[in-house]
Design a protein around this motif. Structure first.
Motif, PDB file in Angstrom:
ATOM      1  N   ASN B  56       0.809  -1.220   0.000  1.00 23.98           N
ATOM      2  CA  ASN B  56       0.000   0.000   0.000  1.00 23.98           C
ATOM      3  C   ASN B  56       0.844   1.272   0.000  1.00 23.98           C
ATOM      4  N   PRO B  61       6.762   3.683   5.718  1.00 20.89           N
ATOM      5  CA  PRO B  61       6.914   2.247   5.427  1.00 20.89           C
ATOM      6  C   PRO B  61       7.846   1.541   6.411  1.00 20.89           C
ATOM      7  N   GLN B  62       7.308   0.570   7.120  1.00 23.13           N
ATOM      8  CA  GLN B  62       8.116  -0.195   8.071  1.00 23.13           C
ATOM      9  C   GLN B  62       9.140  -1.066   7.349  1.00 23.13           C
ATOM     10  N   VAL B  80       6.922   2.814  -2.950  1.00 25.01           N
ATOM     11  CA  VAL B  80       7.991   2.183  -2.165  1.00 25.01           C
ATOM     12  C   VAL B  80       8.548   1.037  -3.010  1.00 25.01           C
ATOM     13  N   PRO B  98       2.547  -4.415   8.230  1.00 26.61           N
ATOM     14  CA  PRO B  98       1.281  -4.794   8.874  1.00 26.61           C
ATOM     15  C   PRO B  98       0.456  -5.760   8.024  1.00 26.61           C
ATOM     16  N   PHE B  99       0.659  -5.732   6.703  1.00 27.93           N
ATOM     17  CA  PHE B  99      -0.132  -6.598   5.815  1.00 27.93           C
ATOM     18  C   PHE B  99       0.692  -7.788   5.299  1.00 27.93           C
TER      19      PHE B  99
HETATM   20  S1  SF4 Z   1       4.999  -1.461   5.157  1.00 29.83           S
HETATM   21 FE1  SF4 Z   1       4.036  -3.034   3.823  1.00 29.83          FE
HETATM   22  S2  SF4 Z   1       2.337  -1.993   2.789  1.00 29.83           S
HETATM   23 FE2  SF4 Z   1       3.663  -0.396   3.692  1.00 29.83          FE
HETATM   24  S3  SF4 Z   1       5.084   0.180   2.047  1.00 29.83           S
HETATM   25 FE3  SF4 Z   1       6.087  -1.447   3.210  1.00 29.83          FE
HETATM   26  S4  SF4 Z   1       5.527  -3.383   2.197  1.00 29.83           S
HETATM   27 FE4  SF4 Z   1       4.123  -1.775   1.452  1.00 29.83          FE
END
Ligand code: SF4
Ligand code: SF4
Lengths: 245, 197
Positions: B56, B61-62, B80, B98-99
């Protein structure tokens, strides 16, 4: 088997090695010829845990790149392991050459051991995508848990073992912290609707070890080994469940 | 405005064409999906809701934060991007997302992640999932545009801590809060999680 078995091994064995030195930093180590056995055992644990960490990587050949990113969880763990391992190696050399440990080196190894435990906690704290890991309880799990794991090994390298009242106090405190860590995880996992049985089993085994530490004033060998088994098995059961994602 | 996706879960019937179109376009190894259609058994109402989701392209972004080799970058348009050659397969990004959007390819020992079909977009084309959905239930583009794609679509940006750029059209069978639980599992029973021991 859990998919993250390499991480389980890394934090269990590496945590035990680091926790032992962290405890010995505030204690007086045995000064006989057997002192050298501690760094040998600690290094063996660290090497096995290091290889386990490589096993976690899909492309282990690129592992060195991690050192360019020390602020990431894995980078922090990498530096923590290397620096801690370096001081354990220095300890080994000194113990082998002089037949007794140097307290300053033990304290430095203890400090870096503690830093490695913090790094382990941080590596899980930053995992936001796994709710049961990405919270402050992970620091307790790995810092307090590592100190508790250090108790049974440290007992063999302190003058009089559990017969030493200062060690008994430190050991009881470390194991109590381990119990607290498992109870905190029990709350975190329970709050998310996940099974908490393993944390309760671990906490009970550690609580029994806590009582045995206090009663083992005569440093009975069988109680010393019983404490060893209870702490390692208790923490291993809890950690195994921690990694069941 | 950054880029992001919009999905229409009301009309999605879970055919997984988007998932397979993405796989066929980018990856050759079976079972490695950058877009996955998850089945969400909602807390209320009958039936299953299908949620087609890839990365997303979060504002925070983690994946980028935890990657120990710096494989991730955020482009000026918000995409990203992962440099696949740098990846050492530690799976940190998968666990931190998170996903669990990045996906691990066992045969390569490395991770892949959706870049919103950057190559296709530079050629003036839409992402493969967008053009392949038979119900036109996926849109990609600047957020102010995709926000308008489906009547009543809502953003999950403030629901999940990473600030994901995803708009969702949903009915009462799916709550925005349910996105806090849509992780790597194919089937998500929102509100109840299996025991482990
Ligand atoms: S944390 Fe997950 S959803 Fe967010 S940019 Fe990174 S990979 Fe994509
Ligand atoms: S799996 Fe690859 S891209 Fe993901 S965090 Fe690890 S090295 Fe980075």
């Amino acid at each position: 088997m859990i998919s993250e078995f390499p991480l389980f091994l890394f934090t269990l064995l590496g945590g035990m090695s680091a926790g032992t030195y962290a405890l010995l930093a505030v204690l007086k180590r045995r000064e006989d010829g057997d002192a050298v056995i501690l760094p040998v055992v600690a290094l063996i644990l660290l090497v096995i845990s290091g290889f386990a960490l490589f096993g976690h990587l899909g492309r282990p050949a690129g592992a060195l790149q991690v050192m360019g990113h020390p602020t990431t969880g894995i980078g922090f763990e990498g530096y923590g392991s290397l620096l801690f391992g370096l001081f354990v190696l220095i300890d080994l050399i000194i113990c082998a050459a002089k037949k007794k440990p140097n307290h300053v080196v033990t304290v430095l190894a203890g400090i870096f051991g503690l830093i490695l435990l913090v790094a382990m906690g941080y590596a899980y704290y930053e995992v936001m995508g796994i709710e049961q890991w990405g919270n402050a309880a992970s620091f307790a799990m790995f810092i307090f848990g590592g100190l508790a794991l250090g108790v049974p090994l440290a007992a063999f390298f302190v003058e009089e073992g559990y017969g030493n009242s200062r060690f008994r106090l430190v050991a009881a405190l470390a194991i109590a912290l381990g119990v607290i860590a498992l109870l905190i995880e029990n709350g975190v996992f329970g709050g998310l609707g996940l099974s908490t049985n393993a944390f309760m089993i671990g906490a009970v085994l550690l609580a029994i070890a806590f009582v045995l530490v206090l009663v083992n004033r005569k440093n009975a060998v069988w109680i010393t080994w019983l404490i060893f088994v209870l702490v390692v098995v208790g923490m291993a059961i809890a950690r195994y469940s921690f990694y069941m994602i | 405005m950054p880029v992001g996706f919009a999905i229409n879960t009301v009309n999605c019937f879970g055919c997984k064409t988007c998932q397979l179109a993405c796989e066929n376009t980018h990856l050759q190894n079976p079972g490695v999906f950058m877009r996955r259609v998850r089945e969400v058994n909602a807390t209320e109402g009958p039936g299953t809701v299908f949620v087609s989701m890839a990365c997303n392209h979060c504002d925070d972004p983690q994946c980028l934060k935890v990657c120990p080799v710096g494989a991730y970058t955020k482009l000026t348009d918000g995409t990203v991007v992962q440099d696949h050659e740098k990846c050492i397969g530690c799976k940190s990004c998968i666990m931190a997302c998170p996903f669990h959007a990045p996906t691990f390819d066992e045969s390569e020992g490395a991770t892949y992640k959706c870049d919103g079909c950057l190559d296709r977009r530079s050629a003036g084309l839409l992402p493969q999932c967008v053009i392949s959905c038979p119900g036109a239930n996926i849109q990609f583009g600047n957020l102010d545009e995709v926000a308008q794609a489906y009547d009543g679509a809502e953003s999950i940006h403030d629901t999940v801590a990473t600030g994901p750029n995803l708009y969702v059209k949903h009915n009462e069978n799916l709550d925005l809060d349910d996105f806090k639980h849509i992780d790597g599992r194919e089937t998500v029973d929102v509100g109840s999680v299996d025991g482990w021991l």
